[in-house]
Design a protein around this motif. Structure first.
Motif, PDB file in Angstrom:
ATOM      1  N   ARG A  18      -0.942  17.895  -9.360  1.00 20.68           N
ATOM      2  CA  ARG A  18       0.128  17.443  -8.479  1.00 20.68           C
ATOM      3  C   ARG A  18      -0.342  17.423  -7.016  1.00 20.68           C
ATOM      4  N   ILE A  19      -0.999  18.494  -6.623  1.00 17.90           N
ATOM      5  CA  ILE A  19      -1.478  18.579  -5.238  1.00 17.90           C
ATOM      6  C   ILE A  19      -2.488  17.468  -4.951  1.00 17.90           C
ATOM      7  N   ALA A  20      -3.416  17.232  -5.891  1.00 21.05           N
ATOM      8  CA  ALA A  20      -4.461  16.231  -5.678  1.00 21.05           C
ATOM      9  C   ALA A  20      -3.881  14.831  -5.580  1.00 21.05           C
ATOM     10  N   PHE A  21      -3.036  14.450  -6.535  1.00 15.70           N
ATOM     11  CA  PHE A  21      -2.553  13.072  -6.567  1.00 15.70           C
ATOM     12  C   PHE A  21      -1.444  12.820  -5.545  1.00 15.70           C
ATOM     13  N   VAL A  22      -0.616  13.814  -5.287  1.00  7.43           N
ATOM     14  CA  VAL A  22       0.385  13.645  -4.229  1.00  7.43           C
ATOM     15  C   VAL A  22      -0.318  13.583  -2.871  1.00  7.43           C
ATOM     16  N   GLY A  23      -1.397  14.347  -2.717  1.00  4.83           N
ATOM     17  CA  GLY A  23      -2.186  14.253  -1.488  1.00  4.83           C
ATOM     18  C   GLY A  23      -2.799  12.876  -1.316  1.00  4.83           C
ATOM     19  N   LEU A  24      -3.318  12.306  -2.426  1.00  3.35           N
ATOM     20  CA  LEU A  24      -3.862  10.946  -2.375  1.00  3.35           C
ATOM     21  C   LEU A  24      -2.767   9.946  -2.025  1.00  3.35           C
ATOM     22  N   ALA A  25      -1.582  10.161  -2.581  1.00  2.00           N
ATOM     23  CA  ALA A  25      -0.456   9.274  -2.273  1.00  2.00           C
ATOM     24  C   ALA A  25      -0.106   9.339  -0.788  1.00  2.00           C
ATOM     25  N   ALA A  26      -0.136  10.545  -0.229  1.00  2.00           N
ATOM     26  CA  ALA A  26       0.160  10.698   1.201  1.00  2.00           C
ATOM     27  C   ALA A  26      -0.869   9.951   2.047  1.00  2.00           C
ATOM     28  N   VAL A  27      -2.138   9.998   1.620  1.00  2.00           N
ATOM     29  CA  VAL A  27      -3.183   9.263   2.339  1.00  2.00           C
ATOM     30  C   VAL A  27      -2.898   7.764   2.321  1.00  2.00           C
ATOM     31  N   VAL A  56       0.840  -1.202   0.000  1.00  2.00           N
ATOM     32  CA  VAL A  56       0.000   0.000   0.000  1.00  2.00           C
ATOM     33  C   VAL A  56       0.874   1.251   0.000  1.00  2.00           C
ATOM     34  N   ALA A  57       1.926   1.238   0.836  1.00  2.00           N
ATOM     35  CA  ALA A  57       2.846   2.380   0.870  1.00  2.00           C
ATOM     36  C   ALA A  57       3.596   2.515  -0.449  1.00  2.00           C
ATOM     37  N   LEU A  58       3.973   1.385  -1.060  1.00  2.00           N
ATOM     38  CA  LEU A  58       4.656   1.424  -2.355  1.00  2.00           C
ATOM     39  C   LEU A  58       3.750   2.036  -3.421  1.00  2.00           C
ATOM     40  N   ALA A  59       2.440   1.701  -3.370  1.00  2.00           N
ATOM     41  CA  ALA A  59       1.493   2.299  -4.312  1.00  2.00           C
ATOM     42  C   ALA A  59       1.437   3.815  -4.121  1.00  2.00           C
ATOM     43  N   GLY A  60       1.419   4.254  -2.866  1.00  2.97           N
ATOM     44  CA  GLY A  60       1.403   5.695  -2.605  1.00  2.97           C
ATOM     45  C   GLY A  60       2.672   6.381  -3.072  1.00  2.97           C
ATOM     46  N   GLY A  61       3.814   5.773  -2.790  1.00  6.90           N
ATOM     47  CA  GLY A  61       5.081   6.355  -3.217  1.00  6.90           C
ATOM     48  C   GLY A  61       5.214   6.420  -4.727  1.00  6.90           C
ATOM     49  N   TRP A  62       4.805   5.353  -5.394  1.00  4.31           N
ATOM     50  CA  TRP A  62       4.868   5.314  -6.862  1.00  4.31           C
ATOM     51  C   TRP A  62       3.939   6.360  -7.474  1.00  4.31           C
ATOM     52  N   LEU A  63       2.735   6.503  -6.903  1.00  4.30           N
ATOM     53  CA  LEU A  63       1.788   7.483  -7.414  1.00  4.30           C
ATOM     54  C   LEU A  63       2.347   8.904  -7.277  1.00  4.30           C
ATOM     55  N   ALA A  64       2.962   9.200  -6.148  1.00  2.00           N
ATOM     56  CA  ALA A  64       3.514  10.543  -5.935  1.00  2.00           C
ATOM     57  C   ALA A  64       4.678  10.816  -6.884  1.00  2.00           C
ATOM     58  N   TRP A  65       5.598   9.867  -6.984  1.00  2.00           N
ATOM     59  CA  TRP A  65       6.801  10.073  -7.810  1.00  2.00           C
ATOM     60  C   TRP A  65       6.446  10.219  -9.282  1.00  2.00           C
ATOM     61  N   ARG A  66       5.578   9.333  -9.781  1.00  2.00           N
ATOM     62  CA  ARG A  66       5.232   9.382 -11.210  1.00  2.00           C
ATOM     63  C   ARG A  66       4.385  10.614 -11.538  1.00  2.00           C
ATOM     64  N   THR A  67       3.530  11.046 -10.592  1.00  2.00           N
ATOM     65  CA  THR A  67       2.728  12.251 -10.822  1.00  2.00           C
ATOM     66  C   THR A  67       3.628  13.461 -11.032  1.00  2.00           C
ATOM     67  N   LEU A  68       4.639  13.573 -10.206  1.00  3.26           N
ATOM     68  CA  LEU A  68       5.573  14.703 -10.340  1.00  3.26           C
ATOM     69  C   LEU A  68       6.364  14.635 -11.637  1.00  3.26           C
ATOM     70  N   ARG A  69       6.525  13.424 -12.179  1.00  2.00           N
ATOM     71  CA  ARG A  69       7.295  13.258 -13.423  1.00  2.00           C
ATOM     72  C   ARG A  69       6.467  13.538 -14.673  1.00  2.00           C
ATOM     73  N   ILE A  70       5.150  13.216 -14.656  1.00  2.00           N
ATOM     74  CA  ILE A  70       4.395  13.241 -15.909  1.00  2.00           C
ATOM     75  C   ILE A  70       3.487  14.461 -16.060  1.00  2.00           C
ATOM     76  N   THR A  71       3.233  15.223 -14.996  1.00  2.00           N
ATOM     77  CA  THR A  71       2.361  16.390 -15.159  1.00  2.00           C
ATOM     78  C   THR A  71       2.965  17.632 -14.510  1.00  2.00           C
ATOM     79  N   PRO A  72       2.910  18.774 -15.213  1.00  2.66           N
ATOM     80  CA  PRO A  72       3.404  20.036 -14.637  1.00  2.66           C
ATOM     81  C   PRO A  72       2.302  20.823 -13.923  1.00  2.66           C
ATOM     82  N   HIS A  73       1.022  20.364 -14.027  1.00  8.40           N
ATOM     83  CA  HIS A  73      -0.103  21.118 -13.478  1.00  8.40           C
ATOM     84  C   HIS A  73      -0.074  21.046 -11.948  1.00  8.40           C
ATOM     85  N   ALA A  74      -0.080  22.223 -11.314  1.00  8.16           N
ATOM     86  CA  ALA A  74       0.001  22.298  -9.860  1.00  8.16           C
ATOM     87  C   ALA A  74      -1.207  21.643  -9.186  1.00  8.16           C
ATOM     88  N   THR A  75      -2.414  21.869  -9.741  1.00  9.13           N
ATOM     89  CA  THR A  75      -3.629  21.315  -9.133  1.00  9.13           C
ATOM     90  C   THR A  75      -3.590  19.798  -9.132  1.00  9.13           C
TER      91      THR A  75
END
Length: 623
Positions: free
Chosen positions: A481-490, A460-479
């Motif tokens: 990034r905040i949404a999906f990195v927040g979901l990853a933190a959850v 579960v933690a690996l899924a969150g970490g992967w989601l955060a890292w890949r989100t920062l790599r594939i999208t420049p949109h701040a909104t």
């Protein structure tokens, strides 16, 4: 106004004082036979002669795959009565049940006659209660599996009651009767017995009773169409349980790829639904034909089955993550379920149904238990209704593909969603492999290990970490990034919570069940709280964490007068299985609260903190 308010307050206090006085008088009425019987020679024998118990079969025998009814007759001497089976404390309910029976027998809920009201008590404490008097006949329908062998099958019938006159009560009593069920060959002739006694059966309003988080429902057992509908409702609600809810996003993701072709999307959803329904119908056939197999979640009591399910789920997860691009044996690729093919959708439907069996949804458990004692065609229809109810959300999504049209179907975002879902599915696979190994290594009554939760938390933690890292790599949109990195933190926080909460020492001082330990607790005149659970039962974990670990419940469970007893059926635990059948259940979770005298005052598979605390407080008031 002040004078008016104070007079109302005085009135309320007076009424409350009178109510308390009335309750105290009722308790004293129940305690009064202690001195009366103690002062009477052979007092216990006098009580036993108040109610005479006898049993009768409806037919001279029963054939394999046939049905038969047992009548338990209570002849009650005047001026005494016994309470109805729905009596609330301090009144002791009358209970009748089969405590031991061969595996080939499927026992239904006892059918009680209609009670009648009387005035009970003295003075201001008199009140109207519902009772049985003179003669009360309790019918217990049962069915025999097709695999049953001819011969006499032994059964034990247990009856618990308290006899009272209109002013006071005798001690609560429990008696057991040994009866033998004649099972005959299919070519043998069977004739009806005691026809006048069983003629009253048609007038009985047998009810299938369901308790759900404080709400109580009852349905007429004779209304088969209604109960089949209730089973379908339970199947639909099964999608909201922890076993099935994580699968919904996976299927939505699969359907989104076919959303551009409505007919194709509907076909894939229909094939998946067919897989779900076929699995549940196969379960109905197994329950009605295989000796000793009497509940859907019983599959997970076999560690090899649980481990095999976990391995298959892990392979599906690896394929979803895209890891099957590496060189692996050909049979592994055949297990990679693709949502975009007919065979893949069908297998996914079966897998979704298999993963749902450790959980029991509201209404579903009672309807399924009722169905197992009905003719095979009714059992098949009931379990098919469970499957249809469970498949209904998938059919809706496939019939209206615009609901999933906005989900990305190609590109890096689509791959990231797939990979994250795959890692979460890998956590589910780790859970089933872990619970299977826990059941394999456990030695009842000792509890199974909970260390597999660390593996679940890791993925579960690996899924969150992967989601955060890949989100920062594939999208420049701040909104985004905040949404999906927040979901990853959850996800990471959830992972840590899972590992810490489920592997910590329980705050409850559990006694792990053996018949001897239960008997010892009862011999000490302690209130017994009996919890049926298993490592693979996610509903059990949810109820234990949310309800039983509540500080208010922990405080009363750990008090000196209460014995919290846990029956864990993760793996092979024949004593625990027998106890589950003895309390009239086939599925878990289940909780029973017994008074110090051994009377069941509360039982439910979906309960609240207030219900558990209230049941223990009610048990404390009983003699």
């Amino acid at each position: 106004m002040a004078g008016f308010d104070s007079s109302r307050g005085l009135e309320r206090n007076t009424v409350e004082t009178m109510n308390r006085f009335g309750r105290a008088i009722r308790v004293l009425l129940f305690l009064s036979p202690v001195l009366a019987i103690a002062a009477t020679p052979n007092g216990g024998a006098q009580e036993a002669s108040v109610v005479a118990v006898s049993t009768f079969w409806s037919h001279s025998g029963v054939k394999p795959e046939g049905e038969i009814t047992l009548a338990v007759v209570l002849d009650i001497r005047e001026p005494y009565h016994v309470n109805t089976y729905t009596a609330k404390p301090p009144f002791v309910p009358t209970q009748v049940g089969i405590t031991s029976a061969p595996k080939e027998l499927r026992v239904s809920t006892p059918m009680f006659p209609k009670p009648h009201p009387i005035e009970f008590g003295v003075g201001n404490a008199r009140e109207k209660i519902w009772v049985f008097s003179h003669r009360a006949v309790v019918f217990i329908p049962m069915a025999v599996n097709v695999s049953a062998q001819p011969g006499e099958a032994p059964l034990t019938v247990k009856l618990s009651y308290q006899a009272c006159d209109d002013k006071q009560c005798l001690f609560p009593t429990s008696v057991e009767h040994q009866v033998r069920l004649p099972i005959v060959v299919t070519t043998a002739g069977v004739k009806p017995l005691a026809e006048e006694l069983f003629a009253a059966l048609k007038d009985y309003g047998n009810q299938v009773r369901v308790s759900f988080f404080g709400w109580n429902f009852s349905f007429a057992a004779a209304n088969r169409l209604l109960l089949i509908f209730i089973a379908g409702l339970g199947g639909f609600l099964l999608n909201l349980t922890p076993c099935v809810l994580p699968l919904l996003p996976l299927k939505i993701l699969g359907l989104s790829r076919a959303a551009g072709n409505r007919s194709r999307c509907l076909l894939l959803g229909s094939v998946m639904s067919l897989g779900i329904v076929i699995f549940w119908m196969a379960l109905a056939i197994a329950i009605t034909t295989i000796s000793g197999f009497n509940a859907a979640n019983q599959l997970f009591q076999y560690p090899a089955f649980t481990i095999a399910v976990g391995i298959i789920v892990c392979i599906m997860a690896i394929g979803m993550c895209g890891f099957l691009t590496v060189s692996l044996p050909p049979w592994v690729y055949r297990l990679n379920v693709s949502h975009e093919t007919l065979s893949g959708s069908f297998l996914f439907g079966i897998m979704a149904a298999v993963l749902s069996t450790p959980c029991t949804a509201p209404f579903m458990g009672a309807a399924a238990a009722w169905a197992t004692t009905q003719p095979r065609i009714v059992a098949l229809a009931t379990f098919a209704a469970i499957g249809i109810g469970m498949a209904f959300p998938y059919l809706i999504l496939s019939a209206f593909p615009t609901l999933v049209h906005r989900i990305p179907r190609t590109g890096p975002a689509s791959e990231l969603v797939k990979q994250t879902m795959g890692l979460l599915l890998l956590a589910a696979g780790a859970y089933f492999v872990g619970t299977g190994l826990a059941g394999l290594l456990a030695t009842p009554p000792d509890p199974p290990t909970q260390s597999y939760w660390w593996a679940v938390a890791f993925f579960v933690a690996l899924a969150g970490g992967w989601l955060a890292w890949r989100t920062l790599r594939i999208t420049p949109h701040a909104t985004r990034r905040i949404a999906f990195v927040g979901l990853a933190a959850v996800l990471i926080v959830v992972a840590a919570t899972l590992a810490l909460r489920f592997t910590r020492r329980s705050p409850i001082h559990w006694i792990y069940y053996t018949p001897e330990r239960l008997a010892e607790a009862q011999a000490q005149n302690r209130i017994v709280v009996l919890e049926f659970t298993a490592a693979w039962c996610l509903n059990c974990h949810a109820l234990e964490q949310a309800v039983l670990h509540d500080p208010r419940v922990v405080r009363v469970l750990n008090s000196s007068g209460v014995a919290p007893v846990k029956v864990d059926i993760t793996g092979s635990n024949p004593a625990g299985d027998r106890k589950l059948l003895e309390v009239g259940r086939r599925t878990i979770p289940y909780l029973v609260v017994y008074s110090a005298s051994g009377r069941a005052v509360f039982s439910s598979d979906a309960y609240t903190t207030e219900q558990v605390v209230g049941a223990i407080q009610s048990a404390e008031k009983l003699p």
